[in-house]
Design a protein around this motif. Structure first.
Motif, PDB file in Angstrom:
ATOM      1  N   ILE A   9       1.460  12.780   9.495  1.00  0.00           N
ATOM      2  CA  ILE A   9       0.167  13.409   9.204  1.00  0.00           C
ATOM      3  C   ILE A   9       0.032  13.709   7.713  1.00  0.00           C
ATOM      4  CG2 ILE A   9      -1.274  15.422   9.673  1.00  0.00           C
ATOM      5  CD1 ILE A   9      -1.062  13.277  11.937  1.00  0.00           C
ATOM      6  N   SER A  10       1.127  14.074   7.078  1.00  0.00           N
ATOM      7  CA  SER A  10       1.088  14.273   5.620  1.00  0.00           C
ATOM      8  C   SER A  10       0.761  12.969   4.907  1.00  0.00           C
ATOM      9  CB  SER A  10       2.433  14.819   5.122  1.00  0.00           C
ATOM     10  OG  SER A  10       2.680  16.105   5.646  1.00  0.00           O
ATOM     11  N   LEU A  11       1.333  11.870   5.387  1.00  0.00           N
ATOM     12  CA  LEU A  11       1.010  10.562   4.817  1.00  0.00           C
ATOM     13  C   LEU A  11      -0.466  10.242   5.027  1.00  0.00           C
ATOM     14  CD1 LEU A  11       1.790   7.823   3.542  1.00  0.00           C
ATOM     15  CD2 LEU A  11       2.396   7.039   5.853  1.00  0.00           C
ATOM     16  N   GLY A  12      -0.999  10.564   6.218  1.00  0.00           N
ATOM     17  CA  GLY A  12      -2.410  10.322   6.484  1.00  0.00           C
ATOM     18  C   GLY A  12      -3.310  11.056   5.513  1.00  0.00           C
ATOM     19  N   ALA A  13      -2.970  12.310   5.228  1.00  0.00           N
ATOM     20  CA  ALA A  13      -3.769  13.089   4.283  1.00  0.00           C
ATOM     21  C   ALA A  13      -3.683  12.496   2.879  1.00  0.00           C
ATOM     22  CB  ALA A  13      -3.287  14.540   4.285  1.00  0.00           C
ATOM     23  N   LYS A  14      -2.500  12.062   2.501  1.00  0.00           N
ATOM     24  CA  LYS A  14      -2.323  11.456   1.173  1.00  0.00           C
ATOM     25  C   LYS A  14      -3.106  10.151   1.077  1.00  0.00           C
ATOM     26  CE  LYS A  14       1.406  10.320  -2.077  1.00  0.00           C
ATOM     27  NZ  LYS A  14       2.888  10.286  -2.264  1.00  0.00           N
ATOM     28  N   ALA A  15      -3.054   9.347   2.145  1.00  0.00           N
ATOM     29  CA  ALA A  15      -3.790   8.086   2.152  1.00  0.00           C
ATOM     30  C   ALA A  15      -5.293   8.325   2.064  1.00  0.00           C
ATOM     31  CB  ALA A  15      -3.450   7.300   3.420  1.00  0.00           C
ATOM     32  N   ARG A  16      -5.784   9.318   2.785  1.00  0.00           N
ATOM     33  CA  ARG A  16      -7.223   9.564   2.793  1.00  0.00           C
ATOM     34  C   ARG A  16      -7.734   9.942   1.403  1.00  0.00           C
ATOM     35  NH1 ARG A  16      -9.407  13.154   7.605  1.00  0.00           N
ATOM     36  NH2 ARG A  16      -8.173  14.774   6.572  1.00  0.00           N
ATOM     37  N   ARG A  17      -6.923  10.634   0.637  1.00  0.00           N
ATOM     38  CA  ARG A  17      -7.350  11.001  -0.729  1.00  0.00           C
ATOM     39  C   ARG A  17      -7.516   9.765  -1.599  1.00  0.00           C
ATOM     40  NH1 ARG A  17      -3.713  15.376   0.318  1.00  0.00           N
ATOM     41  NH2 ARG A  17      -1.971  14.351  -0.781  1.00  0.00           N
ATOM     42  N   ARG A  18      -6.932   8.635  -1.191  1.00  0.00           N
ATOM     43  CA  ARG A  18      -7.065   7.382  -1.939  1.00  0.00           C
ATOM     44  C   ARG A  18      -7.960   6.392  -1.196  1.00  0.00           C
ATOM     45  NH1 ARG A  18      -2.459   6.537  -5.250  1.00  0.00           N
ATOM     46  NH2 ARG A  18      -3.336   4.481  -5.684  1.00  0.00           N
ATOM     47  N   SER A  19      -8.755   6.910  -0.255  1.00  0.00           N
ATOM     48  CA  SER A  19      -9.674   6.080   0.553  1.00  0.00           C
ATOM     49  C   SER A  19      -8.935   5.041   1.380  1.00  0.00           C
ATOM     50  CB  SER A  19     -10.721   5.401  -0.345  1.00  0.00           C
ATOM     51  OG  SER A  19     -11.507   6.366  -1.009  1.00  0.00           O
ATOM     52  N   LEU A  20      -7.726   5.386   1.800  1.00  0.00           N
ATOM     53  CA  LEU A  20      -6.930   4.546   2.678  1.00  0.00           C
ATOM     54  C   LEU A  20      -6.780   5.233   4.031  1.00  0.00           C
ATOM     55  CD1 LEU A  20      -4.160   3.525   0.098  1.00  0.00           C
ATOM     56  CD2 LEU A  20      -6.113   2.153   0.837  1.00  0.00           C
ATOM     57  N   SER A  21      -6.234   4.515   5.011  1.00  0.00           N
ATOM     58  CA  SER A  21      -6.161   5.040   6.372  1.00  0.00           C
ATOM     59  C   SER A  21      -4.814   4.758   7.009  1.00  0.00           C
ATOM     60  CB  SER A  21      -7.249   4.395   7.249  1.00  0.00           C
ATOM     61  OG  SER A  21      -8.536   4.632   6.764  1.00  0.00           O
ATOM     62  N   LEU A  22      -4.504   5.556   8.028  1.00  0.00           N
ATOM     63  CA  LEU A  22      -3.468   5.190   8.969  1.00  0.00           C
ATOM     64  C   LEU A  22      -4.073   4.217   9.983  1.00  0.00           C
ATOM     65  CD1 LEU A  22      -1.747   8.646   9.646  1.00  0.00           C
ATOM     66  CD2 LEU A  22      -1.141   6.904   7.946  1.00  0.00           C
ATOM     67  N   ALA A  23      -3.242   3.675  10.868  1.00  0.00           N
ATOM     68  CA  ALA A  23      -3.726   2.712  11.854  1.00  0.00           C
ATOM     69  C   ALA A  23      -3.038   2.947  13.187  1.00  0.00           C
ATOM     70  CB  ALA A  23      -3.475   1.285  11.376  1.00  0.00           C
ATOM     71  N   ILE A  24      -3.678   2.490  14.254  1.00  0.00           N
ATOM     72  CA  ILE A  24      -3.126   2.541  15.603  1.00  0.00           C
ATOM     73  C   ILE A  24      -3.966   1.590  16.450  1.00  0.00           C
ATOM     74  CG2 ILE A  24      -4.568   4.449  16.391  1.00  0.00           C
ATOM     75  CD1 ILE A  24      -0.836   4.102  17.272  1.00  0.00           C
ATOM     76  N   LEU A  58       0.824  -1.205   0.000  1.00  0.00           N
ATOM     77  CA  LEU A  58       0.000   0.000   0.000  1.00  0.00           C
ATOM     78  C   LEU A  58       0.865   1.265   0.000  1.00  0.00           C
ATOM     79  CD1 LEU A  58      -2.803  -1.068   2.520  1.00  0.00           C
ATOM     80  CD2 LEU A  58      -2.788  -1.228   0.009  1.00  0.00           C
ATOM     81  N   MET A  59       1.993   1.208   0.679  1.00  0.00           N
ATOM     82  CA  MET A  59       2.913   2.345   0.639  1.00  0.00           C
ATOM     83  C   MET A  59       3.427   2.558  -0.783  1.00  0.00           C
ATOM     84  SD  MET A  59       3.326   3.734   3.728  1.00  0.00           S
ATOM     85  CE  MET A  59       4.969   4.445   3.799  1.00  0.00           C
ATOM     86  N   GLN A  60       3.723   1.455  -1.463  1.00  0.00           N
ATOM     87  CA  GLN A  60       4.192   1.572  -2.849  1.00  0.00           C
ATOM     88  C   GLN A  60       3.112   2.149  -3.746  1.00  0.00           C
ATOM     89  OE1 GLN A  60       5.514  -2.137  -4.531  1.00  0.00           O
ATOM     90  NE2 GLN A  60       6.480  -1.175  -6.285  1.00  0.00           N
ATOM     91  N   ALA A  61       1.858   1.727  -3.525  1.00  0.00           N
ATOM     92  CA  ALA A  61       0.752   2.260  -4.329  1.00  0.00           C
ATOM     93  C   ALA A  61       0.595   3.764  -4.140  1.00  0.00           C
ATOM     94  CB  ALA A  61      -0.548   1.545  -3.962  1.00  0.00           C
ATOM     95  N   LEU A  62       0.953   4.247  -2.933  1.00  0.00           N
ATOM     96  CA  LEU A  62       0.891   5.689  -2.660  1.00  0.00           C
ATOM     97  C   LEU A  62       2.164   6.410  -3.079  1.00  0.00           C
ATOM     98  CD1 LEU A  62      -0.723   5.823   0.908  1.00  0.00           C
ATOM     99  CD2 LEU A  62      -1.746   6.579  -1.245  1.00  0.00           C
ATOM    100  N   ASP A  63       3.179   5.637  -3.541  1.00  0.00           N
ATOM    101  CA  ASP A  63       4.486   6.212  -3.855  1.00  0.00           C
ATOM    102  C   ASP A  63       5.008   6.993  -2.649  1.00  0.00           C
ATOM    103  OD1 ASP A  63       6.740   6.761  -5.369  1.00  0.00           O
ATOM    104  OD2 ASP A  63       5.892   8.601  -6.222  1.00  0.00           O
ATOM    105  N   ALA A  64       4.945   6.330  -1.468  1.00  0.00           N
ATOM    106  CA  ALA A  64       5.290   7.006  -0.215  1.00  0.00           C
ATOM    107  C   ALA A  64       6.424   6.272   0.492  1.00  0.00           C
ATOM    108  CB  ALA A  64       4.072   7.071   0.695  1.00  0.00           C
ATOM    109  N   GLU A  65       7.255   7.034   1.181  1.00  0.00           N
ATOM    110  CA  GLU A  65       8.298   6.501   2.037  1.00  0.00           C
ATOM    111  C   GLU A  65       7.813   6.506   3.482  1.00  0.00           C
ATOM    112  OE1 GLU A  65      11.306   5.272   1.137  1.00  0.00           O
ATOM    113  OE2 GLU A  65      10.640   5.501  -0.951  1.00  0.00           O
ATOM    114  N   PRO A  66       8.346   5.614   4.333  1.00  0.00           N
ATOM    115  CA  PRO A  66       7.962   5.652   5.746  1.00  0.00           C
ATOM    116  C   PRO A  66       8.271   7.021   6.352  1.00  0.00           C
ATOM    117  CG  PRO A  66       9.181   3.646   5.262  1.00  0.00           C
ATOM    118  CD  PRO A  66       9.294   4.521   4.047  1.00  0.00           C
ATOM    119  N   PRO A  67       7.327   7.627   7.027  1.00  0.00           N
ATOM    120  CA  PRO A  67       7.579   8.950   7.631  1.00  0.00           C
ATOM    121  C   PRO A  67       8.652   8.867   8.701  1.00  0.00           C
ATOM    122  CG  PRO A  67       5.455   8.070   8.346  1.00  0.00           C
ATOM    123  CD  PRO A  67       5.946   7.169   7.270  1.00  0.00           C
ATOM    124  N   ARG A  68       9.427   9.934   8.819  1.00  0.00           N
ATOM    125  CA  ARG A  68      10.516   9.978   9.801  1.00  0.00           C
ATOM    126  C   ARG A  68      10.124  10.732  11.062  1.00  0.00           C
ATOM    127  NH1 ARG A  68      14.490  12.562   5.552  1.00  0.00           N
ATOM    128  NH2 ARG A  68      12.481  13.586   5.165  1.00  0.00           N
TER     129      ARG A  68
END
Length: 376
Positions: free
Chosen positions: A139-154, A123-133
């Motif tokens: 939070i930027s990753l969360g916003a990017k994921a939400r635009r693709r109907s994906l979520s962060l988790a906890i 899923l990270m690859q589908a978003l073309d995203a690197e693990p946040p540091r």
């Protein structure tokens, strides 16, 4: 002559039980006069069941370091001070130190863990995203994921809410108190940590408040909408190739980086009521060996020996988990261990969860945590 039989108790997950059972043949080869029967219980029981009660029925006990204050006060465990060859530099992070209390060592670290990040690499690859540091990148990753109907988790059920709060407090540079003589938490820092948690939840499914650490890993492996979790007690076995979707683990992306993660892991202890103490100590010596902990790792366990965290073959088996989270592990914070802390932990976890659900105001939460910590 019948062999000595020891009874042991751990918790119910292949990370916990499989290393113990699969290493038994090697132990029996060396000690044919000693047999061990291992039992397991659910994670919730592992986190809160009194060690004093377990020590009445079991000879060997896998436990968590917050019990150290209680057991050093009660004398329910046999000190391991006579077990030679144990030094802090052999074990990753403060793993060995967490089991010292009042001048004695009460358990041997056989499993090492801390709150780290975990991702679904596909899923990270589908978003073309690197693990946040850090948290801002999270939070930027969360916003990017939400635009693709994906979520962060906890996973924030009960005690896991408190552990993540602890981690953020330590990461922000003002950790919570570890003794009852100190105020529990710096209020401005606590407000900041709670704000970070509430902000994270905006990008997570609501059911995250029902998840413990095992459930979090299960959901991320089973579902196809959970991209990244910033803080959970690592279960490296979910990175193994037999998973439906192997996960990947990363250093904690805290507000200031990996520093401050709350250490977990487990230790092996011997009941003070064990009638065959020397046999039990023989097993502790066996479990302390590098070769034994390598067998643990080969059967879904998480070795506590630092050398194994650097071992290339083990990292390959677990998707680089240990190498990729070593900085976090080495910079861990040790939560309170005073006698009576476990009652605080159980109640406080529920209070933090209630706040995150919107059922308890921030000021009321912090007031109640302060009173609870002080024993009032």
């Amino acid at each position: 002559m019948a062999p000595v039989k020891l009874r042991g108790m751990t918790w119910d997950h292949r990370r916990a039980i499989d290393p113990l059972t699969y290493s038994l043949p090697q132990f029996r080869n060396r000690h044919p006069d000693i047999d061990i029967e291992w039992s397991s219980r659910p994670l919730a029981g592992f986190e809160f069941t009194s060690v004093d009660a377990l020590a009445e029925d079991y000879d060997l006990i896998i436990l968590d370091h917050p019990f150290m204050g209680a057991v050093s006060a009660s004398g329910s465990l046999a000190p391991l001070d006579g077990i030679g060859g144990l030094s802090d530099d052999l074990f990753v992070g403060p793993s060995l130190a967490t089991y010292r209390m009042k001048g004695s060592l009460w358990a041997l670290p056989v499993d090492a863990a801390a709150q780290v990040a975990v991702s679904r690499p596909d899923l990270m690859q589908a978003l073309d995203a690197e693990p946040p540091r850090n948290w801002s990148e999270l939070i930027s990753l969360g916003a990017k994921a939400r635009r693709r109907s994906l979520s962060l988790a906890i996973g924030l059920s009960g005690v896991h809410s408190l552990m993540t709060f602890f981690t953020l407090m330590a990461n922000l540079g003002t950790p919570c108190a570890t003794t009852q003589e100190e105020p529990f938490a710096d209020r401005p820092t606590a407000r900041g940590a709670l704000g970070l948690l509430r902000g994270l939840l905006e990008f997570c499914p609501r059911e995250a408040l029902d998840w413990n650490s095992i459930r979090l890993h299960d959901e991320m492996a089973a579902r196809d909408d959970l991209v990244f979790c910033p803080a959970v007690y690592c279960y490296a076995t979910y990175a193994e190739a037999d998973q439906r979707r192997p996960l990947r683990f990363h250093d904690l992306p805290g507000p200031t980086g990996p520093t401050g993660s709350t250490i977990g892991g487990t230790g092996l202890a011997v009941s003070a009521k064990c009638r065959h103490r020397e046999a039990a100590f023989d097993y502790v010596r066996f479990a302390a060996e590098l070769a034994t902990q390598r067998v643990f790792a080969e059967h879904h366990g998480q070795p506590a020996h630092r050398a194994l965290w650097l071992d290339e073959a083990i990292n390959q088996r677990f998707g680089g988990c240990y190498r990729n989270t070593l900085a976090t592990m080495e910079a861990c914070w040790v939560r309170p261990r005073y006698n009576g802390y476990l009652a605080f932990q159980e109640a406080a976890g529920g209070l933090v969860e209630a706040h995150l659900r919107g059922d308890l105001a921030e000021d009321a939460l912090l007031d109640r945590l302060e009173r609870l910590h002080a024993g009032r």
